[in-house]
Design a protein around this motif. Structure first.
Motif, short mmCIF file in Angstrom:
data_model
loop_
_atom_site.label_atom_id
_atom_site.label_comp_id
_atom_site.label_asym_id
_atom_site.label_seq_id
_atom_site.Cartn_x
_atom_site.Cartn_y
_atom_site.Cartn_z
N THR A 113 35.73 33.21 38.92
CA THR A 113 35.68 32.87 37.50
C THR A 113 36.20 34.02 36.66
OG1 THR A 113 33.46 33.75 37.12
CG2 THR A 113 33.61 31.47 37.89
N ALA A 114 36.51 33.70 35.40
CA ALA A 114 36.97 34.73 34.47
C ALA A 114 35.89 35.77 34.24
CB ALA A 114 37.39 34.09 33.15
N ASP A 115 34.62 35.35 34.22
CA ASP A 115 33.52 36.30 34.01
C ASP A 115 33.56 37.41 35.05
OD1 ASP A 115 32.71 34.80 31.91
OD2 ASP A 115 30.88 34.03 32.83
N THR A 116 33.70 37.03 36.32
CA THR A 116 33.71 38.04 37.38
C THR A 116 34.99 38.87 37.33
OG1 THR A 116 32.44 36.48 38.72
CG2 THR A 116 33.34 38.40 39.84
N MET A 117 36.10 38.26 36.94
CA MET A 117 37.32 39.04 36.78
C MET A 117 37.15 40.12 35.72
SD MET A 117 39.78 38.54 38.84
CE MET A 117 40.93 39.52 37.87
N HIS A 118 36.48 39.78 34.63
CA HIS A 118 36.23 40.78 33.58
C HIS A 118 35.31 41.88 34.10
CE1 HIS A 118 38.43 38.63 30.61
NE2 HIS A 118 37.60 37.60 30.55
N ARG A 119 34.31 41.51 34.89
CA ARG A 119 33.42 42.53 35.46
C ARG A 119 34.18 43.42 36.44
NH1 ARG A 119 29.91 37.80 35.83
NH2 ARG A 119 28.43 37.86 34.10
N LEU A 120 35.12 42.83 37.18
CA LEU A 120 35.92 43.63 38.10
C LEU A 120 36.84 44.58 37.33
CD1 LEU A 120 36.77 44.27 40.98
CD2 LEU A 120 38.41 42.38 40.86
N GLN A 121 37.32 44.16 36.18
CA GLN A 121 38.14 45.06 35.37
C GLN A 121 37.29 46.23 34.86
OE1 GLN A 121 41.31 45.22 35.06
NE2 GLN A 121 41.17 47.01 33.71
N SER A 122 36.03 45.96 34.53
CA SER A 122 35.13 47.06 34.16
C SER A 122 34.95 48.02 35.33
CB SER A 122 33.77 46.51 33.72
OG SER A 122 33.89 45.79 32.51
N THR A 123 34.84 47.46 36.54
CA THR A 123 34.77 48.28 37.75
C THR A 123 36.00 49.18 37.83
OG1 THR A 123 33.54 46.55 38.93
CG2 THR A 123 34.64 48.22 40.26
N HIS A 124 37.16 48.59 37.63
CA HIS A 124 38.41 49.33 37.74
C HIS A 124 38.48 50.45 36.71
CE1 HIS A 124 42.05 49.27 40.06
NE2 HIS A 124 42.84 49.27 38.99
N ALA A 125 37.91 50.17 35.53
CA ALA A 125 37.94 51.18 34.46
C ALA A 125 37.05 52.38 34.78
CB ALA A 125 37.50 50.54 33.14
N PHE A 126 36.07 52.21 35.68
CA PHE A 126 35.18 53.31 36.04
C PHE A 126 35.96 54.47 36.66
CE2 PHE A 126 31.40 50.24 36.83
CZ PHE A 126 31.19 50.17 35.47
N TRP A 127 36.98 54.16 37.44
CA TRP A 127 37.63 55.20 38.24
C TRP A 127 39.15 55.27 38.02
CZ3 TRP A 127 40.99 54.09 42.46
CH2 TRP A 127 41.11 52.73 42.78
N THR A 128 39.69 54.48 37.12
CA THR A 128 41.11 54.56 36.80
C THR A 128 41.26 54.74 35.29
OG1 THR A 128 41.49 52.20 36.41
CG2 THR A 128 41.58 52.96 38.71
N SER A 129 42.48 54.85 34.84
CA SER A 129 42.74 55.02 33.41
C SER A 129 42.84 53.69 32.67
CB SER A 129 44.05 55.80 33.21
OG SER A 129 45.14 55.11 33.82
N GLU A 130 42.69 52.59 33.38
CA GLU A 130 42.78 51.29 32.73
C GLU A 130 41.55 51.04 31.86
OE1 GLU A 130 43.60 47.97 35.20
OE2 GLU A 130 45.40 48.85 36.10
N PRO A 131 41.71 50.29 30.77
CA PRO A 131 40.57 50.00 29.90
C PRO A 131 39.71 48.89 30.49
CG PRO A 131 42.51 48.89 29.07
CD PRO A 131 42.97 49.72 30.25
N PRO A 132 38.44 48.79 30.08
CA PRO A 132 37.59 47.70 30.56
C PRO A 132 38.03 46.34 30.01
CG PRO A 132 36.43 49.00 28.92
CD PRO A 132 37.70 49.74 29.23
N VAL A 133 38.67 46.34 28.85
CA VAL A 133 39.18 45.10 28.24
C VAL A 133 40.57 45.39 27.69
CG1 VAL A 133 38.84 43.34 26.46
CG2 VAL A 133 36.85 44.36 27.61
N PHE A 134 41.55 44.54 28.05
CA PHE A 134 42.91 44.72 27.54
C PHE A 134 43.01 44.16 26.11
CE2 PHE A 134 43.58 44.67 32.17
CZ PHE A 134 44.24 45.88 32.32
N PRO A 135 43.81 44.80 25.27
CA PRO A 135 43.91 44.35 23.87
C PRO A 135 44.30 42.88 23.72
CG PRO A 135 44.93 46.50 24.13
CD PRO A 135 44.59 46.03 25.51
#
Length: 531
Positions: free
Chosen positions: A39-61
């Motif tokens: 689901t999109a919900d889990t994809m957003h949580r995974l993006q937050s995961t990615h933001a923990f250790w990379t330079s990517e933001p938790p939410v894209f503009p």
């Protein structure tokens, strides 16, 4: 009260119920994956995961305002807790590394390599741990090995737990942590070891990081402990002393995890008080002043309370029929249940009632894109966990029709959960935009399966305009929701990769069936005493 019946050990792992059950759980989780997160919900949580250790933001503009809220210094932040994001962190690191290997350089489509690694590894881990923990807990409630194993299989195959094994939402993680809280705190009641209570409290504390509403799970576990202690010690000073000891050890653990949640809140939004719900409401009302002041809890209470019970699109009795069996057994056999079982059932149904009441006024009480009502489904699974073990334990004491009715309900529950796997969950939601409401979703799913298998989707009026509005969603909902079929439908991977994926999937399916047959034929499980 029946005597404890521990799962028998064996020098050979192939004769061990626990090993075979764990292996079956792993293969089951492997087979049902689509390779997508779900689901999109889990994809957003995974993006937050990615933001923990990379330079990517938790939410894209570009995701705002559909998703995200403004946090500290105007940064866009996710509105979810940190729990599931932490759970996926190791898999995200590994999956990202694998995705950057030269062999995958030219593969950039969905399902992505990172998503495949995260969905498979996380779901399999949760499935194995849940199977072993459920086996342990049912043993603590003094069910025989046969009853405990079949009860665990019923959870895995005959409740919405199976659907959320395929779709990586928070539900199964919350279930695991809540059951761990019940199991280890029950162990503390029995043996008084501080370690058991601290482990149980830590599990429930981790749940608070996942979703703050799991404070209800914490309270339900406390009620369970109180009821078991009361049955064990009776009213008096000894009960008071043990409850005081419970509070002295458990409450600091809960406060510690509560503090971690508040620190995460402060990091994102610059405030220790409140939750992201208030910020969501404020920004939503700024964009749409017509929203009521009580948003997002503006629905009439009766709509959100009775909807999960009786709405044909979300009824917990339809999507989790084992709950019907549990209620039947309570009405007929309550006096036969031992005190610990009664305590668990009271706590479990109190938890279910709590969730029904809490989400009754929520703007999307139904859970929206979900199989059933995802906000209460975990509580339903916990409430119905003992249905099959109790049916087996008291089989000889019940009238023959009760056992036959129980078998029928278990069979119906299995069918409901198996059909939930066939297609990606938004399919019927898109169709209902044209077909209208109310719709008996489970019947529509069965019709979709028949139509797709026979190539009659268009002829039966099941291909709707709403299904085509999102190109990726259309690809995903128009194929069987298992990885080899989705990979082939996307059509980016070479043909030999499709063939290998299908061969591995069929081998895992055959292996899972063989393991299940082996498990059910173990001498320790082929017979069992009933109370």
């Amino acid at each position: 009260m029946p005597q404890p019946s521990p799962i028998p050990s064996s020098s050979s792992c192939w004769s061990s119920p626990a090993f075979l059950l764990a292996l079956f759980a792993a293969l089951l989780a492997f087979v049902v994956q689509s390779g997508e997160i779900g689901t999109a919900d889990t994809m957003h949580r995974l993006q937050s995961t990615h933001a923990f250790w990379t330079s990517e933001p938790p939410v894209f503009p570009n995701e705002y305002p559909e998703f995200g809220i403004h946090g500290h210094n105007g940064t866009l932040q996710s509105w979810y807790g940190i729990g599931q994001s932490l759970l996926m962190l190791p898999a995200d690191i590994v999956g990202t590394g694998i995705a950057h290997l030269p062999v995958f350089r030219n593969y950039t489509d969905d399902p992505s390599i990172r998503n495949i690694v995260v969905s498979y590894s996380t779901s399999m881990l949760l499935a194995v741990l849940t199977a072993l923990l459920c086996l342990r807990f049912l043993g603590q409630l003094r069910f025989t090995p046969r009853q405990a194993v079949l009860g665990t299989l019923a959870l895995m195959l005959c409740t919405t737990h199976l659907h959320y094994t395929q779709n990586l939402m928070e539900n199964n993680y919350i279930f695991l942590l809540t059951l761990a809280g019940f199991s280890w705190q029950l162990a503390w009641v029995e043996d008084g070891r501080r370690r058991d209570l601290l482990l149980g409290a830590a599990a429930l504390g981790l749940n608070l990081l996942t979703r703050l509403t799991t404070g209800l799970d914490l309270l339900a576990c406390g009620l369970f402990v109180l009821l078991v202690l009361f049955a064990k010690e009776g009213a008096g000073r000894k009960l008071f002393v043990r409850l005081l000891g419970y509070l002295r050890m458990a409450v600091p653990v809960y406060l510690f995890f509560g503090l971690l949640d508040r620190l995460y809140q402060f990091y994102r939004f610059g405030s220790f008080a409140g939750t992201y719900v208030g910020i969501v409401a404020r920004e939503a009302r700024l964009r749409d002043p017509s929203l009521p002041v009580t948003y997002p809890f503006e629905k009439p209470f009766h709509e959100g309370f009775f909807g999960p019970l009786f709405a044909p699109e979300k009824s917990i009795f339809l999507f989790d029929p084992l709950l019907v069996l549990m209620l039947l057994l309570i009405v007929i056999g309550w006096r036969r249940f031992d005190r610990t079982v009664r305590a668990y059932l009271l706590a479990g149904f109190a938890l279910l009632l709590g969730y029904l009441c809490f989400y009754a006024r929520y703007t999307v009480w139904s859970g929206d894109f979900a199989w059933g009502d995802r906000y209460v489904s975990t509580a339903v699974e916990l409430a119905s966990l003992l249905a099959v073990p109790l049916l087996l334990r008291h089989r000889t004491a019940f009238a023959a029709w009760i056992y036959r009715a129980g078998q029928f309900i278990v069979g119906a529950a299995l069918v409901v959960q198996l059909v939930s796997l066939a297609f990606w969950l938004p399919l019927e939601i898109y169709q209902m935009e044209t077909l209208g409401h109310p719709t008996f979703v489970i019947a529509l799913r069965m019709k979709n399966i028949a139509a797709f298998a026979l190539g009659r989707m268009q002829a039966w009026g099941l291909n709707t305009q709403a299904m085509t509005e999102d190109a990726w969603d259309y690809v995903h909902i128009t194929t069987w929701n298992f990885f080899p079929f989705l990979l082939h439908r996307v059509g980016v991977a070479p043909a030999w990769v499709d063939h290998v994926a299908l061969a591995v999937w069929l081998a895992a399916l055959a292996g899972g069936i063989a393991i299940l047959v082996r498990l059910l034929r173990l001498p320790a499980l082929r017979s069992g005493k009933t109370a």
